[in-house]
Design an enzyme around this catalytic site. Structure first.
Site, PDB file in Angstrom:
ATOM      1  CG  MET A 270     -23.898  78.436 -68.047  1.00 11.52           C
ATOM      2  SD  MET A 270     -22.379  77.441 -68.213  1.00 11.52           S
ATOM      3  CE  MET A 270     -22.183  76.925 -66.507  1.00 11.52           C
ATOM      4  CD  GLU A 271     -22.909  73.379 -67.221  1.00  6.33           C
ATOM      5  OE1 GLU A 271     -23.080  73.991 -68.298  1.00  6.33           O
ATOM      6  OE2 GLU A 271     -21.816  72.896 -66.880  1.00  6.33           O
ATOM      7  CD  GLU A 305     -26.193  73.283 -71.482  1.00  8.69           C
ATOM      8  OE1 GLU A 305     -25.543  73.129 -70.426  1.00  8.69           O
ATOM      9  OE2 GLU A 305     -25.650  73.389 -72.600  1.00  8.69           O
ATOM     10  CG  HIS A 308     -23.968  69.867 -67.717  1.00  9.68           C
ATOM     11  ND1 HIS A 308     -22.824  69.112 -67.610  1.00  9.68           N
ATOM     12  CD2 HIS A 308     -23.817  70.604 -68.860  1.00  9.68           C
ATOM     13  CE1 HIS A 308     -22.022  69.380 -68.654  1.00  9.68           C
ATOM     14  NE2 HIS A 308     -22.602  70.279 -69.426  1.00  9.68           N
ATOM     15  CD  GLU A 327     -19.412  70.746 -70.793  1.00 14.38           C
ATOM     16  OE1 GLU A 327     -20.300  70.161 -71.453  1.00 14.38           O
ATOM     17  OE2 GLU A 327     -19.657  71.752 -70.091  1.00 14.38           O
TER      18      GLU A 327
HETATM   19  N1  BES Z   1     -21.030  74.322 -69.880  1.00 11.79           N
HETATM   20  C1  BES Z   1     -21.268  74.527 -71.264  1.00 11.79           C
HETATM   21  C2  BES Z   1     -21.370  75.976 -71.633  1.00 11.79           C
HETATM   22  C3  BES Z   1     -20.082  76.735 -71.621  1.00 11.79           C
HETATM   23  C4  BES Z   1     -19.112  76.429 -72.528  1.00 11.79           C
HETATM   24  C5  BES Z   1     -19.842  77.739 -70.777  1.00 11.79           C
HETATM   25  C6  BES Z   1     -17.931  77.146 -72.531  1.00 11.79           C
HETATM   26  C7  BES Z   1     -18.665  78.436 -70.766  1.00 11.79           C
HETATM   27  C8  BES Z   1     -17.705  78.148 -71.657  1.00 11.79           C
HETATM   28  C9  BES Z   1     -22.550  73.853 -71.715  1.00 11.79           C
HETATM   29  O1  BES Z   1     -22.956  72.796 -70.939  1.00 11.79           O
HETATM   30  C10 BES Z   1     -22.287  73.306 -73.072  1.00 11.79           C
HETATM   31  O2  BES Z   1     -21.516  72.415 -73.186  1.00 11.79           O
HETATM   32  N2  BES Z   1     -22.918  73.855 -74.089  1.00 11.79           N
HETATM   33  C11 BES Z   1     -22.693  73.526 -75.455  1.00 11.79           C
HETATM   34  C12 BES Z   1     -23.849  72.805 -76.067  1.00 11.79           C
HETATM   35  C13 BES Z   1     -23.874  71.356 -75.769  1.00 11.79           C
HETATM   36  C14 BES Z   1     -25.100  70.697 -76.344  1.00 11.79           C
HETATM   37  C15 BES Z   1     -22.661  70.613 -76.230  1.00 11.79           C
HETATM   38  C16 BES Z   1     -22.504  74.839 -76.167  1.00 11.79           C
HETATM   39  O3  BES Z   1     -22.798  75.867 -75.581  1.00 11.79           O
HETATM   40  O4  BES Z   1     -22.046  74.813 -77.309  1.00 11.79           O
HETATM   41 ZN    ZN Z   2     -21.972  70.988 -71.330  1.00 12.04          ZN
END
Ligand code: BES
Ligand code: ZN
Length: 881
Positions: A270-271, A305, A308, A327
């Protein structure tokens, strides 16, 4: 737990809130069972809103202690507080006022892993998307940007380390063994980016000097004693910071950047502004415990992250419908980063495989939705492959259409124009229209319309007229609630390939705009005529996977074999071979259903041998080419009436045919590829290991293969080789004494390392065949397993249900029954993880009738359970609809 209110959020209902929260000051007095949170909010009425308009704040399961406005305590008659909402029906008439809210929360019992919780006695938070409202009442929506000051108080012995967003702004001791720290984040941010961490953690420190010469202190915090496992993550972070300066001109903006690894985390990472929180599996790595794939994931997620900070944090989303704005764009950026750090060709193939494995089935099933959805019941369920992977492909297409230079100019304009704002997809598209002068209105359908477009292509060559013609027809299949589709703008990269493998020249084109090797498809049917073409070329289509579509091409097998050996576009070359393999597997599947033995042409095995031996190709590329389409890939291309047992039989028969035809050559190449010298996680070394391990997979099918795999396992000096050999033993030689011994040895060696044991769970959950459901049931009772830990659940139950076709889809429905029971058990603790798990049945309608009926029963069992969470109800109801 939030149960379903049935409310549907709609994009068209968006309106700005009546009030803004300019400043947010939070004081946390941490204790496991009863943490006090005092929020002091500087609230401003928006221009044009009537004085004293009601102020309605979001909550989720909150206990209110007190409320005050401008220092005056509110009386019960002045407000209405429920766990999920705080309403002040008559706000002050003054345009600006201070609202103080004190709440009490219990991090220790919080198994949802949203809001404030504890992971191995470390306090941490997860607020995206709507977790902040589990901490205090707030306007918990991404267009409310506020400047945060956070004071954390905790017992010094319990939590010596106190972190939040922004820069440190003071710390000191308090009475009775308590201490405090203050953090200030000068950048206005939405509440979903808030974070707090407190506990005893080990630190890895480093620093980075930015483009403009500012020094940023970097910290990665891990479980004490594991600091030495964070080196690769730190290196990846510094490379990410440098890359964003070079590739996008983006510099980091705070004095510190911290990353904390925790072992209980719903997602990957999480960013949060200046304080990223990571699932520890995406931080900790060394050659003994992590595979090459783990190293690559760490690099990609650290980058994602970090990126972001600009695409998500400095410019955030106006509302959650715009999720792909941050995203999809950030996935595109992390893909480009990995392509630059590793091999672009190999990375692109891996991306497309992931997209097809995860996004295509989503787009082709009941959960299909546009990259920018128009409605949702539960936003947690929209962190999907469509928003992420297809969202990234859409950004890539913008670059393809505009060219790299105009694309960069558009990105520069985006950062300049929208810095500090909460933006929309319309804002994003506008910058590219403005810099290029192009009209992207038809292209915008990629954001608004669900479904994977298909292009049907046929070609003719008229030697007398020296004309080559492509007839291209587009269609978009209907998806839930979108039965009629509009025509899309599809950038189709192509090449005409001559008999010598060189591009075939042409004098002119008619029937479509063709620029820089890209045909712009905009109509239902386009006939594209190339003049001055003397010889019939082979046509290479959707080069580099320029558009996320399916193709139905009338192509002679000879052309396909030719392209698989000679296409100058490495993606299309891989694709050509992959298509040949898939076509052969589907034909074999039909033979098996018809009661026949599958037969494969020797040409396929010969070509596999040629690719394996081709020293002009990177080892990683050869490894990808030799990996047969997975059982799920084959099922997807078959489409309907899926019998996973027949697919497995077809696939194993082809693997055996290739192994038999190439035994000698594969064996000597396998020997030559043995690792010499010290371990390095770099892409070239990883590629050699990947090639050697795929060769092992084939060789293991030949006489003495079991012994070879067992030896590979015993002599492995890194986790990549060890896990590969264990997989070969457990999957290819399921039930053998060698497999049992290797599994036992692995457990004895790594039993106390939870992340390594995840691989052990995963490998066993993936063993093909009917007996695996019993194994998996038994493993849920293993001492190292826990239904409360998302990594454990995903490794065992997630792998079984989404990556074990024959085990999960056992014809008697036992796999589904186990699945339904487990989903409901996980849901009691963690609805978000349960809902994600439940998507494993999204393609149930493509199964053959017997399995389909059993799968439906399981879905109905879940749907019929009492007090279903909003998350799970949303998924099962859409899946059944
Ligand atoms: N912002 C998301 C994390 C997140 C996702 C928080 C859903 C709350 C609900 C983070 O930036 C993210 O996208 N993480 C991905 C990994 C990324 C490399 C695609 C994840 O956690 O799978
Ligand atoms: Zn993300």
């Amino acid at each position: 737990m939030r149960t379903d209110t049935g409310h549907v959020f709609k994009l068209e209902d968006y309106r700005p809130s009546d009030y803004l929260i300019l400043e947010t000051s939070l004081v946390f007095r941490l204790s496991p069972e009863a943490t006090r949170v005092t929020a002091t909010l500087t609230i401003e009425r928006r221009d044009g809103v009537v004085a004293s308009a009601p102020l309605v704040l979001d909550g989720d399961g909150l206990t209110l202690i007190r409320v005050a406005i401008d220092g005056r305590e509110l009386q019960p008659a002045d407000f209405l507080a429920t766990p999920d909402q705080l309403t002040i029906s008559q706000a002050p008439a003054a345009p600006r006022f201070q609202l103080l809210i004190e709440t009490e929360v219990a991090p220790a019992g919080n198994e949802t892993l949203m809001g404030l919780y504890r992971s191995s006695s470390v306090y941490c938070t997860q607020c995206e998307a709507e977790g902040f409202r589990r901490i205090t009442y707030f306007l918990d929506r991404p267009d409310i940007l506020s400047v945060y000051t956070v004071r954390i108080e905790a017992k010094l012995d319990e939590a010596p380390l106190l972190l939040s967003n922004g820069n440190p702004a003071g710390s000191g001791d308090l009475a009775d063994g308590w201490h405090y720290a203050v953090w200030h984040d000068p950048f206005p941010k939405p509440s979903y980016l808030f974070a707090l961490v407190a506990g005893a953690l080990g630190k890895v420190a480093d620093s980075f000097v930015t483009l403009s010469g500012r020094t940023v202190e970097l910290g990665i915090y891990v479980e004490p004693g594991k600091e030495w496992l964070a080196g690769y993550a730190m290196d990846a972070l510094k490379r990410s910071m440098k890359w964003d300066e070079e590739a996008f001109g983006r510099e980091y903006d705070l004095d510190v950047f911290n990353i904390v690894a925790v072992s209980d985390f719903n997602m990957g990472a999480m960013e949060n502004k200046g304080l990223n929180i990571f699932n520890d599996k995406y931080v900790l790595a060394d050659e003994e415990t992590a595979t090459d794939a783990d190293f690559a994931n760490i690099e990609a997620i650290i980058a994602h992250e970090y990126f972001h900070n600009w695409t998500g944090n400095r410019i955030t989303c106006r509302d959650w419908f715009q999720l792909c704005l941050k995203e999809g764009l950030t996935v595109f950026r992390d893909h480009e980063f990995s392509a630059d750090q590793r091999s672009r060709a190999v990375k692109r193939i891996a991306e497309v495989r992931t997209l097809r494995a995860h996004q295509f089935p989503e787009d082709q099933g009941p959960l299909a939705h546009p990259v920018r959805p128009r409605r949702y019941r539960e936003i947690n369920n929209f962190y999907t492959a469509t928003v992420y992977e297809k969202g990234s492909e859409v950004v890539r297409m913008i670059r393809t259409i505009l060219g790299a230079e105009a694309f960069r100019a558009g990105m520069d304009l985006y950062f300049e124009r929208h810095d500090g704002e909460a933006a929309t997809i319309e804002d994003f598209l506008k910058v590219f229209e403005d810099v290029s002068g192009r009209d992207l209105s038809q292209f915008a359908l990629w954001y608004h319309q669900a479904g994977t477009p298909n292009l049907t292509v046929s070609s003719t060559h008229n030697p007398a007229a020296r004309e080559f013609t492509l007839e291209i027809e587009q269609s978009v299949p209907p998806t839930p609630s979108e039965s009629r589709k509009r025509l899309m703008h599809i950038p189709l990269a192509f090449g005409l390939v001559g008999a010598d493998g060189r591009p075939v020249a042409y004098d002119g084109v008619e029937g479509a705009t063709v620029e820089d090797g890209v045909i712009h498809i905009r109509k239902r049917r386009q006939v594209v005529r190339f003049s001055g073409v003397a010889e019939r070329p082979a046509v290479s289509l959707n080069r580099g996977f320029s558009a996320p579509i399916t193709l139905s091409v009338e192509q002679k097998a000879d052309d396909q074999f030719f392209l698989a050996g000679h296409d100058s576009d490495s993606f299309s070359r891989w694709q050509a071979f992959n298509t040949l393999l898939t076509d052969a597997l589907i034909a074999a599947f039909r033979q098996i259903l018809g009661g026949k033995e599958p037969v494969y042409t020797a040409r396929l095995s010969e070509l596999a041998g040629k690719i394996a031996a081709d020293e002009a190709l990177e080892p990683a590329y050869r490894a990808l080419a030799l990996a047969l389409p997975g059982e799920a890939d084959i099922a997807r291309d078959i489409g309907k009436g899926i019998d996973p047992d027949a697919i497995l039989t077809a696939r194993e028969a082809l693997a055996l045919a290739i192994a038999k035809a190439n035994g000698q050559a594969f064996s000597s190449l396998y020997d030559r590829l043995a690792d010499k010298g010290p371990f390095s996680p770099d892409a070239a070394s990883a590629g050699r290991r990947a090639l050697r391990n795929i060769l092992l997979d084939y060789l293991a099918l030949l006489p003495e293969g079991t012994e070879l795999a067992a030896r590979h396992f015993r002599s492995a000096t890194n986790m990549t080789d060890r896990a590969a050999a264990l997989t070969v033993l457990a999957h290819r030689h399921r039930g053998s004494p060698e497999a049992a011994k290797a599994l036992a040895d692995f457990e004895a060696k790594y039993g106390s390392d939870a992340l390594v044991m995840d691989k052990w769970f995963q490998i066993q959950a993936g063993v093909p065949g009917p007996q695996t459901v019993e194994t998996v049931r038994t493993l849920t009772k293993h001492a190292g397993f826990s239904m409360a830990n998302p990594n454990r659940v995903r490794s065992l139950v997630g792998t079984f249900s989404s990556a074990n076709q024959t085990g999960f889809h056992r014809p008697d429905g036992e796999g589904y029954r186990f699945f339904a029971e487990t989903v409901l058990e996980v849901e009691k603790r963690n609805p978000q993880v349960a809902a994600r798990l439940a998507t494993a049945l999204r393609s149930w309608r493509s199964l053959e009738p017997v399995r389909q009926a059993k799968a439906r029963e399981a879905l109905l069992t879940i749907a019929g359970a009492e007090n279903l969470s909003a998350d799970l109800r949303d998924i099962v109801e859409r899946t059944l609809a």
